[in-house]
Design a protein around this motif. Structure first.
Motif, PDB file in Angstrom:
ATOM      1  N   PRO A  60     -11.172  -7.972 -30.062  1.00 33.38           N
ATOM      2  CA  PRO A  60     -10.287  -7.671 -28.925  1.00 33.38           C
ATOM      3  C   PRO A  60      -9.612  -8.934 -28.410  1.00 33.38           C
ATOM      4  CG  PRO A  60     -12.548  -7.786 -28.168  1.00 33.38           C
ATOM      5  CD  PRO A  60     -12.581  -7.954 -29.678  1.00 33.38           C
ATOM      6  N   SER A  61      -8.516  -8.756 -27.682  1.00 36.12           N
ATOM      7  CA  SER A  61      -7.878  -9.886 -27.015  1.00 36.12           C
ATOM      8  C   SER A  61      -8.789 -10.338 -25.871  1.00 36.12           C
ATOM      9  CB  SER A  61      -6.495  -9.494 -26.486  1.00 36.12           C
ATOM     10  OG  SER A  61      -6.605  -8.464 -25.523  1.00 36.12           O
ATOM     11  N   ASN A  62      -8.615 -11.584 -25.454  1.00 39.25           N
ATOM     12  CA  ASN A  62      -9.458 -12.131 -24.390  1.00 39.25           C
ATOM     13  C   ASN A  62      -9.299 -11.388 -23.066  1.00 39.25           C
ATOM     14  OD1 ASN A  62     -10.555 -14.071 -26.063  1.00 39.25           O
ATOM     15  ND2 ASN A  62      -9.011 -15.601 -25.548  1.00 39.25           N
ATOM     16  N   ASP A  63      -8.127 -10.777 -22.836  1.00 44.21           N
ATOM     17  CA  ASP A  63      -7.874 -10.084 -21.581  1.00 44.21           C
ATOM     18  C   ASP A  63      -8.136  -8.580 -21.666  1.00 44.21           C
ATOM     19  OD1 ASP A  63      -5.741  -9.483 -23.258  1.00 44.21           O
ATOM     20  OD2 ASP A  63      -4.250  -9.540 -21.656  1.00 44.21           O
ATOM     21  N   ALA A  64      -8.772  -8.126 -22.744  1.00 43.03           N
ATOM     22  CA  ALA A  64      -8.955  -6.686 -22.949  1.00 43.03           C
ATOM     23  C   ALA A  64      -9.825  -6.065 -21.863  1.00 43.03           C
ATOM     24  CB  ALA A  64      -9.561  -6.419 -24.328  1.00 43.03           C
ATOM     25  N   GLY A  65      -9.363  -4.940 -21.359  1.00 45.60           N
ATOM     26  CA  GLY A  65     -10.073  -4.116 -20.397  1.00 45.60           C
ATOM     27  C   GLY A  65      -9.506  -2.713 -20.513  1.00 45.60           C
ATOM     28  N   LEU A  66      -9.889  -2.015 -21.585  1.00 45.21           N
ATOM     29  CA  LEU A  66      -9.256  -0.745 -21.956  1.00 45.21           C
ATOM     30  C   LEU A  66     -10.178   0.448 -21.749  1.00 45.21           C
ATOM     31  CD1 LEU A  66      -7.807  -2.307 -25.154  1.00 45.21           C
ATOM     32  CD2 LEU A  66      -6.398  -1.338 -23.338  1.00 45.21           C
TER      33      LEU A  66
ATOM     34  N   THR B 124     -14.384  -2.226 -28.778  1.00 47.49           N
ATOM     35  CA  THR B 124     -14.777  -3.370 -27.965  1.00 47.49           C
ATOM     36  C   THR B 124     -13.602  -3.808 -27.088  1.00 47.49           C
ATOM     37  OG1 THR B 124     -14.251  -4.892 -29.771  1.00 47.49           O
ATOM     38  CG2 THR B 124     -16.515  -4.103 -29.648  1.00 47.49           C
ATOM     39  N   GLY B 125     -13.929  -4.498 -26.018  1.00 47.78           N
ATOM     40  CA  GLY B 125     -12.894  -4.857 -25.050  1.00 47.78           C
ATOM     41  C   GLY B 125     -12.629  -3.702 -24.095  1.00 47.78           C
TER      42      GLY B 125
ATOM     43  N   SER C 168     -19.171   9.385 -26.230  1.00 47.71           N
ATOM     44  CA  SER C 168     -20.493   8.955 -25.811  1.00 47.71           C
ATOM     45  C   SER C 168     -20.403   8.207 -24.485  1.00 47.71           C
ATOM     46  CB  SER C 168     -21.141   8.076 -26.889  1.00 47.71           C
ATOM     47  OG  SER C 168     -22.381   7.604 -26.447  1.00 47.71           O
ATOM     48  N   GLY C 169     -19.436   7.324 -24.342  1.00 48.82           N
ATOM     49  CA  GLY C 169     -19.265   6.611 -23.088  1.00 48.82           C
ATOM     50  C   GLY C 169     -19.082   5.124 -23.296  1.00 48.82           C
ATOM     51  N   VAL C 170     -19.043   4.395 -22.165  1.00 49.70           N
ATOM     52  CA  VAL C 170     -18.867   2.945 -22.169  1.00 49.70           C
ATOM     53  C   VAL C 170     -20.205   2.316 -21.789  1.00 49.70           C
ATOM     54  CG1 VAL C 170     -17.640   0.995 -21.139  1.00 49.70           C
ATOM     55  CG2 VAL C 170     -16.458   3.170 -21.482  1.00 49.70           C
TER      56      VAL C 170
ATOM     57  N   GLY D 233     -19.177  -3.082 -22.116  1.00 46.07           N
ATOM     58  CA  GLY D 233     -17.874  -3.469 -22.652  1.00 46.07           C
ATOM     59  C   GLY D 233     -17.483  -2.820 -23.962  1.00 46.07           C
ATOM     60  N   THR D 234     -18.223  -1.798 -24.366  1.00 45.93           N
ATOM     61  CA  THR D 234     -17.928  -1.099 -25.622  1.00 45.93           C
ATOM     62  C   THR D 234     -17.906   0.402 -25.389  1.00 45.93           C
ATOM     63  OG1 THR D 234     -18.991  -2.848 -26.921  1.00 45.93           O
ATOM     64  CG2 THR D 234     -18.712  -0.715 -28.004  1.00 45.93           C
ATOM     65  N   THR D 235     -16.808   1.050 -25.814  1.00 45.41           N
ATOM     66  CA  THR D 235     -16.737   2.507 -25.796  1.00 45.41           C
ATOM     67  C   THR D 235     -17.276   2.994 -27.128  1.00 45.41           C
ATOM     68  OG1 THR D 235     -14.791   2.543 -24.373  1.00 45.41           O
ATOM     69  CG2 THR D 235     -15.201   4.518 -25.697  1.00 45.41           C
ATOM     70  N   GLN D 236     -18.202   3.929 -27.078  1.00 45.95           N
ATOM     71  CA  GLN D 236     -18.812   4.475 -28.289  1.00 45.95           C
ATOM     72  C   GLN D 236     -18.370   5.913 -28.483  1.00 45.95           C
ATOM     73  OE1 GLN D 236     -23.054   5.279 -28.134  1.00 45.95           O
ATOM     74  NE2 GLN D 236     -23.312   4.482 -30.211  1.00 45.95           N
ATOM     75  N   SER D 237     -18.054   6.246 -29.724  1.00 48.87           N
ATOM     76  CA  SER D 237     -17.650   7.592 -30.102  1.00 48.87           C
ATOM     77  C   SER D 237     -18.173   7.858 -31.505  1.00 48.87           C
ATOM     78  CB  SER D 237     -16.118   7.696 -30.072  1.00 48.87           C
ATOM     79  OG  SER D 237     -15.674   8.951 -30.495  1.00 48.87           O
ATOM     80  N   PHE D 238     -18.308   9.117 -31.843  1.00 48.02           N
ATOM     81  CA  PHE D 238     -18.744   9.490 -33.188  1.00 48.02           C
ATOM     82  C   PHE D 238     -17.770  10.503 -33.759  1.00 48.02           C
ATOM     83  CE2 PHE D 238     -22.575   8.241 -30.912  1.00 48.02           C
ATOM     84  CZ  PHE D 238     -23.118   7.312 -31.787  1.00 48.02           C
ATOM     85  N   ILE D 239     -17.446  10.345 -35.033  1.00 49.70           N
ATOM     86  CA  ILE D 239     -16.607  11.318 -35.729  1.00 49.70           C
ATOM     87  C   ILE D 239     -17.479  12.015 -36.755  1.00 49.70           C
ATOM     88  CG2 ILE D 239     -14.586  11.671 -37.208  1.00 49.70           C
ATOM     89  CD1 ILE D 239     -13.443   9.031 -36.049  1.00 49.70           C
TER      90      ILE D 239
END
Length: 192
Positions: A57-63, A121-122, A154-156, A159-165
């Motif tokens: 991620p970029s240093n300013d990431a907040g997504l 991430t980010g 799944s959620g955050v 600093g990491t959003t988790q998802s499953f496919i």
């Protein structure tokens, strides 16, 4: 503003200066194509391998994930995570034997023959960046995309959003790319 632009150009030059033949060594960390445009603007070629994929991620990431779309293309099905907030995302995308939620250790029941874990991430909590999070179906599905059994939120956590496919095949090849304006993370999964 001008100093920030100069720093960005200098950083890009350093990154690009390191791009060249390194004598055949290989890395699973990729810099995915970044383009602007619509859902169909991501690379339109069938994925070639099922190896884990990583991006920084970029240093300013907040997504925050604001939407999930699923679609079918010749040779692959596509999942797009629409993102709101600042910066560009990083990712860790890989197959896993079981969907285990970060933080709680809870096992998530995911349909399909294999499970692709997506970590963005980010990420930021919606209350930290003021972005309204995705509130659509869980799992998200689209019958026009036969290889995708469902996209599970799944959620955050830290600093990491988790998802499953859930994938209706045995670990098919996949690719990961990023689009900009707005930020989107794109996962293409081979259908053949």
């Amino acid at each position: 503003m001008r100093n920030r632009m100069v720093l960005m150009v200098a950083a890009a030059a350093m990154v690009l200066g390191g791009c060249g033949d390194d004598g055949g060594s290989s890395s699973n960390t990729t810099t995915a194509p970044t383009t602007t445009g619509t859902f169909t603007d991501a690379p339109d070629t069938a994925p070639r391998d099922a190896m884990p994929k990583r991006g920084t991620p970029s240093n300013d990431a907040g997504l925050t994930v604001t939407g999930i779309r699923i679609g079918h293309h010749p040779g692959f099905d596509r999942v797009v995570y629409e993102l709101g907030g600042a910066g560009t995302p990083g990712w860790i995308v890989q197959y896993t034997g079981e969907a285990i939620q970060d933080g709680s250790g809870k096992v998530i029941d995911v349909a399909g023959g294999s499970i692709l874990e997506v970590q963005i991430t980010g990420s930021a909590y919606p209350f930290d960046n003021g972005v309204t999070p995705y509130s659509g179906p869980d799992p998200a599905t689209d019958p026009s995309a036969p290889v995708i059994a469902g996209v599970y939120r799944s959620g955050v956590f830290e600093g990491t959003t988790q998802s499953f496919i859930g994938v209706n095949a045995e670990r098919p090849a996949f690719d990961v790319s990023m689009l900009a304006n707005p930020a989107r993370l794109v996962i293409d999964i081979a259908t053949a």
